[in-house]
Design a protein around this motif. Structure first.
Motif, PDB file in Angstrom:
ATOM      1  N   GLY A   1       0.815  -1.199   0.000  1.00  9.40           N
ATOM      2  CA  GLY A   1       0.000   0.000   0.000  1.00  9.40           C
ATOM      3  C   GLY A   1       0.848   1.248   0.000  1.00  9.40           C
ATOM      4  O   GLY A   1       2.081   1.206  -0.167  1.00  9.40           O
ATOM      5  N   GLY A   2       0.194   2.369   0.228  1.00 12.75           N
ATOM      6  CA  GLY A   2       0.896   3.645   0.186  1.00 12.75           C
ATOM      7  C   GLY A   2       1.993   3.769   1.216  1.00 12.75           C
ATOM      8  O   GLY A   2       3.026   4.406   0.969  1.00 12.75           O
ATOM      9  N   ARG A   3       1.809   3.158   2.392  1.00 12.52           N
ATOM     10  CA  ARG A   3       2.844   3.237   3.428  1.00 12.52           C
ATOM     11  C   ARG A   3       4.132   2.561   2.989  1.00 12.52           C
ATOM     12  O   ARG A   3       5.233   3.021   3.300  1.00 12.52           O
ATOM     13  N   ASP A   4       3.987   1.448   2.261  1.00 18.47           N
ATOM     14  CA  ASP A   4       5.190   0.757   1.770  1.00 18.47           C
ATOM     15  C   ASP A   4       5.954   1.644   0.800  1.00 18.47           C
ATOM     16  O   ASP A   4       7.195   1.684   0.807  1.00 18.47           O
TER      17      ASP A   4
ATOM     18  N   PRO B   1      -0.056  11.298  -7.211  1.00 20.45           N
ATOM     19  CA  PRO B   1      -0.345  10.486  -8.405  1.00 20.45           C
ATOM     20  C   PRO B   1       0.650   9.363  -8.631  1.00 20.45           C
ATOM     21  O   PRO B   1       0.278   8.290  -9.102  1.00 20.45           O
ATOM     22  N   GLU B   2       1.940   9.602  -8.288  1.00 21.90           N
ATOM     23  CA  GLU B   2       2.944   8.566  -8.512  1.00 21.90           C
ATOM     24  C   GLU B   2       2.680   7.342  -7.652  1.00 21.90           C
ATOM     25  O   GLU B   2       2.900   6.196  -8.079  1.00 21.90           O
ATOM     26  N   THR B   3       2.162   7.552  -6.452  1.00 23.30           N
ATOM     27  CA  THR B   3       1.818   6.426  -5.580  1.00 23.30           C
ATOM     28  C   THR B   3       0.732   5.578  -6.231  1.00 23.30           C
ATOM     29  O   THR B   3       0.834   4.345  -6.271  1.00 23.30           O
ATOM     30  N   GLY B   4      -0.293   6.230  -6.757  1.00 20.58           N
ATOM     31  CA  GLY B   4      -1.367   5.495  -7.415  1.00 20.58           C
ATOM     32  C   GLY B   4      -0.876   4.734  -8.627  1.00 20.58           C
ATOM     33  O   GLY B   4      -1.270   3.586  -8.856  1.00 20.58           O
TER      34      GLY B   4
ATOM     35  N   ARG C   1       9.678  -6.603  -5.575  1.00 21.50           N
ATOM     36  CA  ARG C   1       8.953  -6.175  -6.772  1.00 21.50           C
ATOM     37  C   ARG C   1       8.640  -4.679  -6.691  1.00 21.50           C
ATOM     38  O   ARG C   1       8.786  -3.946  -7.668  1.00 21.50           O
ATOM     39  N   LEU C   2       8.220  -4.237  -5.510  1.00 29.32           N
ATOM     40  CA  LEU C   2       7.877  -2.825  -5.349  1.00 29.32           C
ATOM     41  C   LEU C   2       9.109  -1.936  -5.500  1.00 29.32           C
ATOM     42  O   LEU C   2       9.065  -0.869  -6.139  1.00 29.32           O
ATOM     43  N   GLU C   3      10.232  -2.379  -4.906  1.00 30.21           N
ATOM     44  CA  GLU C   3      11.470  -1.610  -5.026  1.00 30.21           C
ATOM     45  C   GLU C   3      11.904  -1.493  -6.483  1.00 30.21           C
ATOM     46  O   GLU C   3      12.359  -0.437  -6.939  1.00 30.21           O
ATOM     47  N   ALA C   4      11.755  -2.561  -7.243  1.00 27.26           N
ATOM     48  CA  ALA C   4      12.123  -2.538  -8.661  1.00 27.26           C
ATOM     49  C   ALA C   4      11.274  -1.536  -9.430  1.00 27.26           C
ATOM     50  O   ALA C   4      11.764  -0.816 -10.299  1.00 27.26           O
ATOM     51  N   LEU C   5       9.980  -1.491  -9.126  1.00 23.32           N
ATOM     52  CA  LEU C   5       9.083  -0.547  -9.793  1.00 23.32           C
ATOM     53  C   LEU C   5       9.477   0.900  -9.480  1.00 23.32           C
ATOM     54  O   LEU C   5       9.434   1.771 -10.348  1.00 23.32           O
ATOM     55  N   VAL C   6       9.848   1.121  -8.218  1.00 21.63           N
ATOM     56  CA  VAL C   6      10.264   2.481  -7.819  1.00 21.63           C
ATOM     57  C   VAL C   6      11.548   2.872  -8.555  1.00 21.63           C
ATOM     58  O   VAL C   6      11.675   4.003  -9.056  1.00 21.63           O
ATOM     59  N   ARG C   7      12.507   1.951  -8.634  1.00 18.37           N
ATOM     60  CA  ARG C   7      13.766   2.255  -9.333  1.00 18.37           C
ATOM     61  C   ARG C   7      13.497   2.554 -10.798  1.00 18.37           C
ATOM     62  O   ARG C   7      14.091   3.488 -11.370  1.00 18.37           O
ATOM     63  N   GLU C   8      12.616   1.753 -11.426  1.00 19.42           N
ATOM     64  CA  GLU C   8      12.290   1.972 -12.833  1.00 19.42           C
ATOM     65  C   GLU C   8      11.681   3.364 -13.022  1.00 19.42           C
ATOM     66  O   GLU C   8      11.961   4.074 -13.990  1.00 19.42           O
ATOM     67  N   GLY C   9      10.837   3.769 -12.073  1.00 19.02           N
ATOM     68  CA  GLY C   9      10.176   5.065 -12.187  1.00 19.02           C
ATOM     69  C   GLY C   9      11.176   6.212 -12.060  1.00 19.02           C
ATOM     70  O   GLY C   9      11.008   7.256 -12.690  1.00 19.02           O
ATOM     71  N   ARG C  10      12.215   5.993 -11.247  1.00 18.28           N
ATOM     72  CA  ARG C  10      13.209   7.061 -11.051  1.00 18.28           C
ATOM     73  C   ARG C  10      14.247   7.068 -12.162  1.00 18.28           C
ATOM     74  O   ARG C  10      14.947   8.064 -12.358  1.00 18.28           O
TER      75      ARG C  10
END
Length: 404
Positions: free
Chosen positions: A355-358, A368-371, A394-403
């Motif tokens: 979720g958003g806390r993670d 919007p980026e969280t959504g 998986r979540l960390e990978a998505l964040v890295r890709e976004g950055r």
């Protein structure tokens, strides 16, 4: 003829109500009427016990209260008072005759003539009365015979009865579905066909209520076919189409919502139009809408991962409904439909494990980026068939890709 072996007739609550009325109006002032008498004659369950009386509504109310029972003035203008005895309702109506009607509502006058009361009822098998001892009275002379033979015949002239209340067209088919045998009464059927345009006077709620009651019958097929041939089905459900799939759905399920569903195409816009025009309950409307939306993803060749993905998106009820529809449309694939339906009904979709806390802990601020990231995670999680581990990576990978 005497009704025998009827628990409702011998019940203490029933006896108390009848005794209260007869204490005020004398023996014979009150008789059971309609469905309870009809069903007792033909060995069908009796759910509601209705009573007709020569007492006025005010006298009925006073008699019920004098006996220490609860009296509810449910329809005094039309002569109806409801007595409550042992937590059970008894609808008591003063004998009536019609003064005028407009095809929907009637202006009535009270009477003490049982024949007049019978003459204003819809079908002969409903114009039956029984006294406190179970003795049956048949003012039309044909009601008992009709009930035993499964004939749905209007009291008097069919056209006259229909013009008094156009809902009787739908009641003709509904009662045929529940109690009829053989072919529908020819005169009644012809009158229904000729006067069907008058149903535009009816409220959507009255129409949908009758239709759902008809579809609840053990086998509504013959009645629906007769209604279709008479042009009545097309007037109340122009999107509807009888097909072999309807007959198969009747065989597969007693659920009237599923039987209605199979009558119309699995299209969200069509389904929404039907629900709106018939003013279906929110529960039925939402169920039809969910199934229509799920239909684009559900077929009998789907794998278990695809099935679980559909259940996650649309809910087990919607997917199971569509699978039952597919089974009705393709009877040869019934085993596959049944197997998939059991899986859909037995699988509980997991909650999204992040979720958003993670994301906040990973430095992603709310917005919007969280959504976007949560939607991307969810899509991959569904595609991989809801893995139970590896969520943080998986979540960390998505964040890295976004950055990146």
């Amino acid at each position: 003829m005497i009704l025998q072996g009827q628990d409702w007739l011998e019940a203490a609550a029933t006896r108390r109500v009848m005794a209260a009325l007869e204490a005020a109006g004398g023996p014979g002032c009150a008789r059971f009427v309609g469905g309870c008498v009809r069903n007792a004659l033909i060995g069908q369950p009796v759910d509601d016990v209705d009573i007709a009386t020569t007492l006025t509504p005010e006298q009925t109310d006073q008699a019920i209260r004098a006996a220490g029972l609860k009296s509810v003035p449910t329809g005094l203008a039309h002569g109806t008072v409801t007595a409550i005895a042992d937590h059970r309702p008894f609808e008591i109506t003063t004998l009536r005759r019609d003064v005028s009607t407009d095809g929907r509502n009637a202006t009535v006058a009270f009477t003490d003539d049982w024949a007049e009361d019978a003459a204003r009822r819809d079908f002969r098998l409903n114009a039956l009365y029984a006294d406190a001892g179970g003795g049956v009275f048949d003012p039309t002379g044909e009601g008992v015979a009709d009930a035993l033979a499964g004939r749905i015949v209007f009291v008097g002239d069919p056209g006259t009865r229909i013009r008094e209340d156009y809902l009787r067209i739908l009641r003709f088919f509904r009662f045929f579905a529940w109690y009829g045998r053989g072919e529908p009464d020819a005169k009644g059927l012809a009158a229904c066909a000729d006067l069907a345009p008058g149903m535009t006077r009816l409220s959507a709620e009255r129409v949908s209520k009758e239709l759902m009651k008809l579809l609840t019958a053990p086998d509504p097929g013959p009645a629906m076919a007769a209604m279709d041939a008479a042009g009545v089905l097309g007037r109340i459900l122009p999107e509807g189409r009888l097909s072999p799939a309807f007959a198969e759905m009747v065989r597969l399920s007693q659920d009237p919502v599923l039987r209605l569903m199979i009558l119309v195409s699995a299209d969200a816009a069509v389904t929404a139009g039907v629900s709106r025009r018939l003013r279906l309950s929110n529960r039925i409307r939402d169920r039809l809408a969910a199934a229509a939306t799920a239909a684009t993803e559900v077929d009998l060749s789907m794998t278990q991962p695809r099935l679980r993905a559909a259940v996650y998106r649309h809910g087990g009820q919607a997917v199971a409904d569509v699978l039952l529809r597919r089974g009705a449309e393709q009877p040869g694939e019934a085993p596959a439909a049944r197997r998939l339906r059991e899986m859909a009904e037995g699988w509980a979709p997991p909650r999204l494990p992040v979720g958003g806390r993670d994301l906040a802990r990973l430095g992603v601020p709310p917005g919007p980026e969280t959504g976007r990231l949560l939607k991307a995670f969810e899509a991959g999680w569904i595609a991989d068939d809801f893995p139970e581990a590896g969520h943080a990576a998986r979540l960390e990978a998505l964040v890295r890709e976004g950055r990146g």
